[in-house]
Design a protein around this motif. Structure first.
Motif, PDB file in Angstrom:
ATOM      1  N   ASN A 142      20.352 -18.065   1.951  1.00 19.88           N
ATOM      2  CA  ASN A 142      19.137 -17.759   1.181  1.00 19.88           C
ATOM      3  C   ASN A 142      18.529 -16.404   1.547  1.00 19.88           C
ATOM      4  OD1 ASN A 142      19.145 -20.260  -0.205  1.00 19.88           O
ATOM      5  ND2 ASN A 142      18.169 -21.257   1.550  1.00 19.88           N
ATOM      6  N   TRP A 143      19.372 -15.467   1.968  1.00 16.98           N
ATOM      7  CA  TRP A 143      18.827 -14.195   2.430  1.00 16.98           C
ATOM      8  C   TRP A 143      18.123 -13.415   1.315  1.00 16.98           C
ATOM      9  CZ3 TRP A 143      20.731  -9.638   0.360  1.00 16.98           C
ATOM     10  CH2 TRP A 143      21.945  -9.716  -0.323  1.00 16.98           C
ATOM     11  N   ARG A 144      18.584 -13.566   0.082  1.00 20.69           N
ATOM     12  CA  ARG A 144      17.937 -12.859  -1.026  1.00 20.69           C
ATOM     13  C   ARG A 144      16.500 -13.340  -1.242  1.00 20.69           C
ATOM     14  NH1 ARG A 144      20.944  -9.699  -4.376  1.00 20.69           N
ATOM     15  NH2 ARG A 144      23.202  -9.690  -3.994  1.00 20.69           N
ATOM     16  N   SER A 145      16.304 -14.644  -1.225  1.00 19.70           N
ATOM     17  CA  SER A 145      14.953 -15.176  -1.429  1.00 19.70           C
ATOM     18  C   SER A 145      14.035 -14.813  -0.268  1.00 19.70           C
ATOM     19  CB  SER A 145      15.007 -16.693  -1.611  1.00 19.70           C
ATOM     20  OG  SER A 145      15.533 -17.322  -0.453  1.00 19.70           O
ATOM     21  N   HIS A 146      14.588 -14.747   0.946  1.00 21.77           N
ATOM     22  CA  HIS A 146      13.777 -14.361   2.103  1.00 21.77           C
ATOM     23  C   HIS A 146      13.329 -12.901   1.993  1.00 21.77           C
ATOM     24  CE1 HIS A 146      13.994 -18.011   4.418  1.00 21.77           C
ATOM     25  NE2 HIS A 146      15.328 -18.042   4.346  1.00 21.77           N
ATOM     26  N   ILE A 147      14.227 -12.047   1.547  1.00 21.76           N
ATOM     27  CA  ILE A 147      13.856 -10.639   1.384  1.00 21.76           C
ATOM     28  C   ILE A 147      12.813 -10.491   0.283  1.00 21.76           C
ATOM     29  CG2 ILE A 147      14.703  -8.368   0.671  1.00 21.76           C
ATOM     30  CD1 ILE A 147      17.329  -9.001   2.076  1.00 21.76           C
ATOM     31  N   ASP A 148      13.013 -11.197  -0.826  1.00 23.70           N
ATOM     32  CA  ASP A 148      12.059 -11.116  -1.938  1.00 23.70           C
ATOM     33  C   ASP A 148      10.658 -11.554  -1.518  1.00 23.70           C
ATOM     34  OD1 ASP A 148      13.669 -10.065  -3.907  1.00 23.70           O
ATOM     35  OD2 ASP A 148      14.427 -12.018  -4.549  1.00 23.70           O
ATOM     36  N   SER A 149      10.593 -12.628  -0.738  1.00 26.99           N
ATOM     37  CA  SER A 149       9.284 -13.180  -0.368  1.00 26.99           C
ATOM     38  C   SER A 149       8.606 -12.407   0.754  1.00 26.99           C
ATOM     39  CB  SER A 149       9.441 -14.642   0.050  1.00 26.99           C
ATOM     40  OG  SER A 149      10.290 -14.755   1.183  1.00 26.99           O
ATOM     41  N   SER A 150       9.342 -11.515   1.431  1.00 31.81           N
ATOM     42  CA  SER A 150       8.774 -10.795   2.572  1.00 31.81           C
ATOM     43  C   SER A 150       8.645  -9.296   2.341  1.00 31.81           C
ATOM     44  CB  SER A 150       9.633 -11.023   3.828  1.00 31.81           C
ATOM     45  OG  SER A 150       9.754 -12.393   4.117  1.00 31.81           O
ATOM     46  N   TYR A 151       9.311  -8.784   1.336  1.00 34.50           N
ATOM     47  CA  TYR A 151       9.334  -7.331   1.134  1.00 34.50           C
ATOM     48  C   TYR A 151       8.028  -6.854   0.513  1.00 34.50           C
ATOM     49  CZ  TYR A 151      11.106  -2.716  -0.158  1.00 34.50           C
ATOM     50  OH  TYR A 151      11.289  -1.362  -0.286  1.00 34.50           O
ATOM     51  N   LEU A 152       7.495  -5.774   1.058  1.00 37.43           N
ATOM     52  CA  LEU A 152       6.274  -5.159   0.533  1.00 37.43           C
ATOM     53  C   LEU A 152       6.327  -3.670   0.840  1.00 37.43           C
ATOM     54  CD1 LEU A 152       2.672  -6.500   0.695  1.00 37.43           C
ATOM     55  CD2 LEU A 152       3.122  -4.168   1.429  1.00 37.43           C
ATOM     56  N   SER A 153       6.029  -2.866  -0.144  1.00 38.06           N
ATOM     57  CA  SER A 153       6.049  -1.412   0.028  1.00 38.06           C
ATOM     58  C   SER A 153       4.722  -0.835  -0.453  1.00 38.06           C
ATOM     59  CB  SER A 153       7.214  -0.805  -0.768  1.00 38.06           C
ATOM     60  OG  SER A 153       7.184   0.607  -0.697  1.00 38.06           O
ATOM     61  N   VAL A 154       4.212   0.148   0.296  1.00 38.87           N
ATOM     62  CA  VAL A 154       2.943   0.792  -0.044  1.00 38.87           C
ATOM     63  C   VAL A 154       3.160   2.300  -0.105  1.00 38.87           C
ATOM     64  CG1 VAL A 154       0.539   1.165   0.602  1.00 38.87           C
ATOM     65  CG2 VAL A 154       1.629  -1.032   1.091  1.00 38.87           C
ATOM     66  N   GLU A 155       2.722   2.903  -1.188  1.00 39.50           N
ATOM     67  CA  GLU A 155       2.801   4.353  -1.364  1.00 39.50           C
ATOM     68  C   GLU A 155       1.397   4.882  -1.620  1.00 39.50           C
ATOM     69  OE1 GLU A 155       5.211   7.668  -4.074  1.00 39.50           O
ATOM     70  OE2 GLU A 155       5.098   5.572  -4.707  1.00 39.50           O
ATOM     71  N   LEU A 156       0.946   5.790  -0.772  1.00 36.31           N
ATOM     72  CA  LEU A 156      -0.393   6.373  -0.884  1.00 36.31           C
ATOM     73  C   LEU A 156      -0.262   7.799  -1.409  1.00 36.31           C
ATOM     74  CD1 LEU A 156      -3.412   5.841  -0.332  1.00 36.31           C
ATOM     75  CD2 LEU A 156      -3.077   6.850   1.931  1.00 36.31           C
ATOM     76  N   VAL A 157      -0.870   8.064  -2.567  1.00 33.46           N
ATOM     77  CA  VAL A 157      -0.721   9.357  -3.235  1.00 33.46           C
ATOM     78  C   VAL A 157      -2.092   9.877  -3.632  1.00 33.46           C
ATOM     79  CG1 VAL A 157       0.347  10.588  -5.163  1.00 33.46           C
ATOM     80  CG2 VAL A 157       1.496   8.602  -4.162  1.00 33.46           C
ATOM     81  N   TYR A 158      -2.370  11.157  -3.331  1.00 27.78           N
ATOM     82  CA  TYR A 158      -3.632  11.725  -3.805  1.00 27.78           C
ATOM     83  C   TYR A 158      -3.449  12.238  -5.223  1.00 27.78           C
ATOM     84  CZ  TYR A 158      -1.441  15.988  -1.881  1.00 27.78           C
ATOM     85  OH  TYR A 158      -0.569  16.992  -1.554  1.00 27.78           O
ATOM     86  N   GLU A 159      -4.389  11.862  -6.068  1.00 28.67           N
ATOM     87  CA  GLU A 159      -4.335  12.264  -7.474  1.00 28.67           C
ATOM     88  C   GLU A 159      -4.628  13.745  -7.633  1.00 28.67           C
ATOM     89  OE1 GLU A 159      -6.822  11.323 -11.580  1.00 28.67           O
ATOM     90  OE2 GLU A 159      -6.654   9.775 -10.047  1.00 28.67           O
ATOM     91  N   SER A 160      -5.524  14.257  -6.792  1.00 26.99           N
ATOM     92  CA  SER A 160      -5.889  15.668  -6.849  1.00 26.99           C
ATOM     93  C   SER A 160      -6.253  16.139  -5.451  1.00 26.99           C
ATOM     94  CB  SER A 160      -7.066  15.882  -7.804  1.00 26.99           C
ATOM     95  OG  SER A 160      -7.530  17.217  -7.749  1.00 26.99           O
ATOM     96  N   THR A 161      -5.895  17.385  -5.149  1.00 29.79           N
ATOM     97  CA  THR A 161      -6.266  17.955  -3.851  1.00 29.79           C
ATOM     98  C   THR A 161      -7.714  18.441  -3.843  1.00 29.79           C
ATOM     99  OG1 THR A 161      -5.393  20.101  -4.557  1.00 29.79           O
ATOM    100  CG2 THR A 161      -3.904  18.658  -3.332  1.00 29.79           C
ATOM    101  N   LEU A 162      -8.340  18.469  -5.007  1.00 24.76           N
ATOM    102  CA  LEU A 162      -9.739  18.894  -5.091  1.00 24.76           C
ATOM    103  C   LEU A 162     -10.652  17.782  -4.592  1.00 24.76           C
ATOM    104  CD1 LEU A 162      -9.751  20.612  -8.611  1.00 24.76           C
ATOM    105  CD2 LEU A 162      -9.503  21.690  -6.368  1.00 24.76           C
ATOM    106  N   ILE A 163     -11.696  18.152  -3.883  1.00 23.49           N
ATOM    107  CA  ILE A 163     -12.675  17.204  -3.359  1.00 23.49           C
ATOM    108  C   ILE A 163     -14.003  17.435  -4.077  1.00 23.49           C
ATOM    109  CG2 ILE A 163     -13.931  16.416  -1.324  1.00 23.49           C
ATOM    110  CD1 ILE A 163     -11.601  17.344   0.379  1.00 23.49           C
ATOM    111  N   GLU A 164     -14.538  16.375  -4.668  1.00 22.93           N
ATOM    112  CA  GLU A 164     -15.842  16.476  -5.326  1.00 22.93           C
ATOM    113  C   GLU A 164     -16.939  16.499  -4.265  1.00 22.93           C
ATOM    114  OE1 GLU A 164     -16.513  14.079  -8.999  1.00 22.93           O
ATOM    115  OE2 GLU A 164     -14.669  13.092  -8.351  1.00 22.93           O
ATOM    116  N   ASN A 165     -17.798  17.492  -4.333  1.00 23.93           N
ATOM    117  CA  ASN A 165     -18.914  17.608  -3.397  1.00 23.93           C
ATOM    118  C   ASN A 165     -20.229  17.561  -4.169  1.00 23.93           C
ATOM    119  OD1 ASN A 165     -18.081  18.202  -0.464  1.00 23.93           O
ATOM    120  ND2 ASN A 165     -16.704  19.508  -1.637  1.00 23.93           N
ATOM    121  N   TYR A 166     -21.048  16.574  -3.848  1.00 26.16           N
ATOM    122  CA  TYR A 166     -22.388  16.459  -4.420  1.00 26.16           C
ATOM    123  C   TYR A 166     -23.382  16.700  -3.287  1.00 26.16           C
ATOM    124  CZ  TYR A 166     -20.029  14.297  -8.385  1.00 26.16           C
ATOM    125  OH  TYR A 166     -19.201  14.056  -9.450  1.00 26.16           O
ATOM    126  N   THR A 167     -24.109  17.804  -3.370  1.00 25.05           N
ATOM    127  CA  THR A 167     -25.011  18.206  -2.294  1.00 25.05           C
ATOM    128  C   THR A 167     -26.434  18.326  -2.816  1.00 25.05           C
ATOM    129  OG1 THR A 167     -23.206  19.451  -1.253  1.00 25.05           O
ATOM    130  CG2 THR A 167     -25.445  19.919  -0.498  1.00 25.05           C
TER     131      THR A 167
END
Length: 204
Positions: A142-167
């Motif tokens: 049952n190695w396929r089902s074990h991998i399916d139930s345990s696999y998780l991937s996270v990708e962190l991506v910035y949408e823009s390099t600009l930073i909004e500043n409210y002063t």
């Protein structure tokens, strides 16, 4: 799994701001950053200094340099109301939650899709079998089902390099207030500096 995007000085409030991530999916978290700066004294009561009640808690985070957090202080105070039965202690430790002078927010756009792909399954199986990760008894069948139930991937991506500043910026200082008051009184009631001096001369 719980994930959260926060700035380095921000204490991660996982319970209230965390985002739950499910297995069997690849999660992409796209973000933009926004910084809000409030006016300091005398225009507001905002504060950047860590209060003693927070220092006692932050001492448990060795090596971490967290800043002042209004939200964290309010959570601590609401918890303290449960344990502090004395009105004196409540007034001493839970009476004041000053506003932060700087607030950093991240606008999050999450998305996900089914994983892992079929072409990656054999590589994951080989990696797990050659690692020191303990495998279940029924892994060979049952190695396929074990991998399916345990696999998780996270990708962190910035949408823009600009930073909004409210002063916040003061539109009128103490120096600007004096001529402004003088101009308004002169416009509406005809009072000027010379007329005030003449009135003082008549009276005294």
């Amino acid at each position: 799994m719980i994930a959260m995007v926060h700035d380095n000085p921000q204490l991660p409030l996982i319970d209230s701001a965390g985002m739950a991530l499910a297995t069997e999916f690849k999660h992409r978290i796209t973000y933009t950053k926004k910084i809000i700066s409030y006016l300091r004294s005398p225009y507001s009561t905002c504060n950047d200094k860590i209060l003693p009640v927070m220092l006692a808690m932050l001492d448990n985070y060795q090596g971490a340099k967290y800043g002042y957090s209004e939200d964290m202080l309010r959570i601590m105070h609401s918890t303290a109301h449960v344990f502090l039965t004395s009105s004196y202690l409540l007034e001493k430790y839970c009476s004041y939650c000053p506003q932060q002078c700087f607030v950093t927010n991240f606008n999050i756009k999450p998305s996900l899709w089914k994983t892992p792909p079929t072409w990656l399954m054999d590589d994951i199986k080989t990696f797990l079998e050659n690692s020191e990760i303990p495998l279940s008894i029924d892994w060979p069948t049952n190695w396929r089902s074990h991998i399916d139930s345990s696999y998780l991937s996270v990708e962190l991506v910035y949408e823009s390099t600009l930073i909004e500043n409210y002063t916040q910026i003061a539109t009128m200082t103490a120096v600007d207030a004096l001529p402004n008051v003088g101009g308004q009184t002169g416009l509406w009631i005809g009072v000027s500096f010379l007329s005030i001096m003449e009135l003082a001369e008549i009276l005294y």
